[in-house]
Motif scaffolding. Sequence first.
Motif, short mmCIF file in Angstrom:
data_model
loop_
_atom_site.label_atom_id
_atom_site.label_comp_id
_atom_site.label_asym_id
_atom_site.label_seq_id
_atom_site.Cartn_x
_atom_site.Cartn_y
_atom_site.Cartn_z
N ASN A 4 0.66 -1.32 -0.03
CA ASN A 4 -0.04 -0.33 -0.11
C ASN A 4 0.79 1.17 0.09
OD1 ASN A 4 -2.65 -1.42 0.40
ND2 ASN A 4 -2.41 -1.64 2.18
N LEU A 5 2.22 1.23 -0.38
CA LEU A 5 3.20 2.91 0.14
C LEU A 5 2.89 3.30 -0.83
CD1 LEU A 5 6.17 0.84 1.91
CD2 LEU A 5 4.49 2.42 2.57
N GLU A 6 2.80 2.83 -2.53
CA GLU A 6 3.03 3.68 -3.19
C GLU A 6 1.32 3.77 -3.18
OE1 GLU A 6 3.54 5.51 -6.74
OE2 GLU A 6 4.83 4.29 -5.79
N GLU A 7 0.22 3.84 -2.55
CA GLU A 7 -1.02 4.42 -2.76
C GLU A 7 -1.46 5.40 -1.62
OE1 GLU A 7 -5.76 2.90 -1.97
OE2 GLU A 7 -4.90 1.72 -2.52
N ALA A 8 -1.29 4.87 -0.46
CA ALA A 8 -0.24 5.92 0.60
C ALA A 8 0.44 7.45 0.33
CB ALA A 8 -0.02 5.67 1.53
N ARG A 9 1.41 7.56 -0.98
CA ARG A 9 2.15 8.63 -1.42
C ARG A 9 1.52 9.36 -2.18
NH1 ARG A 9 6.23 4.21 -1.80
NH2 ARG A 9 7.81 4.26 -0.45
N ASP A 10 0.22 7.99 -3.55
CA ASP A 10 -0.50 9.06 -3.84
C ASP A 10 -1.26 10.23 -3.52
OD1 ASP A 10 0.77 8.59 -6.12
OD2 ASP A 10 -0.39 6.73 -6.73
N SER A 11 -2.42 9.16 -1.81
CA SER A 11 -2.82 9.57 -1.65
C SER A 11 -2.40 10.63 -0.66
CB SER A 11 -3.74 8.71 0.08
OG SER A 11 -3.88 7.76 -0.68
N VAL A 12 -0.95 10.79 -0.02
CA VAL A 12 -0.82 11.68 0.86
C VAL A 12 0.05 13.17 -0.74
CG1 VAL A 12 1.73 13.10 1.99
CG2 VAL A 12 0.31 10.37 2.42
N LEU A 13 0.11 13.01 -2.08
CA LEU A 13 0.05 14.16 -2.29
C LEU A 13 -1.76 14.68 -2.71
CD1 LEU A 13 2.64 12.14 -4.65
CD2 LEU A 13 3.05 13.89 -3.34
N GLN A 14 -1.96 13.38 -3.05
CA GLN A 14 -3.59 14.31 -3.73
C GLN A 14 -3.81 15.01 -2.02
OE1 GLN A 14 -4.95 14.11 -6.84
NE2 GLN A 14 -6.14 15.66 -5.49
N HIS A 15 -3.64 14.82 -1.04
CA HIS A 15 -4.33 15.94 0.28
C HIS A 15 -3.57 17.28 0.21
CE1 HIS A 15 -6.48 12.94 3.26
NE2 HIS A 15 -6.04 12.22 2.21
N LYS A 16 -2.28 17.33 0.07
CA LYS A 16 -1.02 18.31 -0.38
C LYS A 16 -2.08 19.34 -1.77
CE LYS A 16 3.42 17.80 0.59
NZ LYS A 16 4.85 17.54 0.70
N SER A 17 -2.54 18.61 -2.65
CA SER A 17 -2.90 19.34 -3.86
C SER A 17 -3.99 20.20 -3.87
CB SER A 17 -2.70 18.02 -5.46
OG SER A 17 -3.33 18.91 -6.18
N ASN A 18 -4.78 19.06 -2.88
CA ASN A 18 -5.97 20.04 -2.28
C ASN A 18 -6.07 20.55 -1.23
OD1 ASN A 18 -7.21 17.79 -4.59
ND2 ASN A 18 -7.98 16.47 -2.82
N SER A 19 -5.22 20.73 -0.83
CA SER A 19 -5.04 21.95 0.46
C SER A 19 -4.47 22.93 -0.74
CB SER A 19 -3.89 21.66 1.09
OG SER A 19 -4.61 20.25 1.98
N LEU A 20 -3.26 22.60 -1.39
CA LEU A 20 -2.90 23.90 -2.09
C LEU A 20 -3.91 24.61 -2.27
CD1 LEU A 20 -0.46 25.73 -2.58
CD2 LEU A 20 0.00 24.06 -4.47
N ASN A 21 -5.45 23.84 -3.36
CA ASN A 21 -6.04 24.60 -4.11
C ASN A 21 -6.93 25.19 -3.22
OD1 ASN A 21 -8.02 25.30 -6.54
ND2 ASN A 21 -7.94 23.16 -7.07
N ILE A 22 -7.02 24.98 -2.20
CA ILE A 22 -7.95 25.81 -1.55
C ILE A 22 -7.38 26.93 -0.77
CG2 ILE A 22 -8.75 25.73 1.24
CD1 ILE A 22 -9.23 22.37 0.89
N ILE A 23 -5.81 27.03 -0.11
CA ILE A 23 -4.91 28.29 0.53
C ILE A 23 -4.84 28.82 -0.77
CG2 ILE A 23 -2.83 28.93 0.93
CD1 ILE A 23 -3.23 25.93 2.76
N ASP A 24 -4.32 28.07 -1.99
CA ASP A 24 -4.56 29.39 -3.16
C ASP A 24 -6.34 30.07 -4.19
OD1 ASP A 24 -2.19 29.02 -3.72
OD2 ASP A 24 -1.69 27.74 -5.18
N ASN A 25 -6.53 29.89 -3.29
CA ASN A 25 -8.09 29.32 -4.00
C ASN A 25 -9.41 30.31 -3.24
OD1 ASN A 25 -8.06 29.31 -7.00
ND2 ASN A 25 -7.09 27.33 -6.14
N VAL A 26 -9.50 29.90 -2.02
CA VAL A 26 -10.19 30.83 -0.79
C VAL A 26 -9.49 32.36 -1.01
CG1 VAL A 26 -11.63 30.93 1.10
CG2 VAL A 26 -10.99 28.63 0.03
N LYS A 27 -10.99 33.65 -0.79
CA LYS A 27 -10.38 34.84 -0.35
C LYS A 27 -11.91 35.23 0.24
CE LYS A 27 -6.46 34.19 -3.18
NZ LYS A 27 -6.05 33.79 -2.92
N ASN A 28 -11.84 35.20 1.27
CA ASN A 28 -12.66 35.42 2.74
C ASN A 28 -12.18 35.80 3.71
OD1 ASN A 28 -14.62 35.50 4.65
ND2 ASN A 28 -16.40 33.88 2.70
N ASP A 29 -12.34 37.25 3.93
CA ASP A 29 -11.87 37.87 5.93
C ASP A 29 -12.12 36.47 6.26
OD1 ASP A 29 -9.75 39.17 4.21
OD2 ASP A 29 -11.10 40.17 4.39
#
Length: 124
Positions: A4-29
């Motif tokens: 499951n290591l390869e799948e785990a790596r892919d999952s972590v990368l997707q979590h990071k990508s989704n998080s960066l997308n949120i950080i970059d695109n949420v503009k709300n004070d």
Amino acid sequence: GICNLEEARDSVLQHKSNSLNIIDNVKNDNFILPPWDTQCSYWLFSMHVNNGRKTEFIEYLEQKGISSSPVHFRNDLYECTKDFKEGELPGTTQFTDTQICIPNGWWLTTDDLNYIIDSLNEFE
């Protein structure tokens, strides 16, 4: 586990990508988002809701069909730990009153993620 290591790596990368997308695109004070950190796994997406509106925000997310959770609770509030409490915990109450986690996982589709981002931006 090794299989499951390869799948785990892919999952972590997707979590990071989704998080960066949120950080970059949420503009709300109304929110304090975490700063981007390349070393963080973003296994959770923890953020803070400003102006005492956490409960209102949780209800808003429920109406939008978006789950949320504080994930962790203060240890000093459990019956089994009350005898060990040593005074006040500066900042802990404020953290608890504002912190919430939203979905950022590998299972989110692009449409799901965009819906979450749009919903966060629309919260007034």
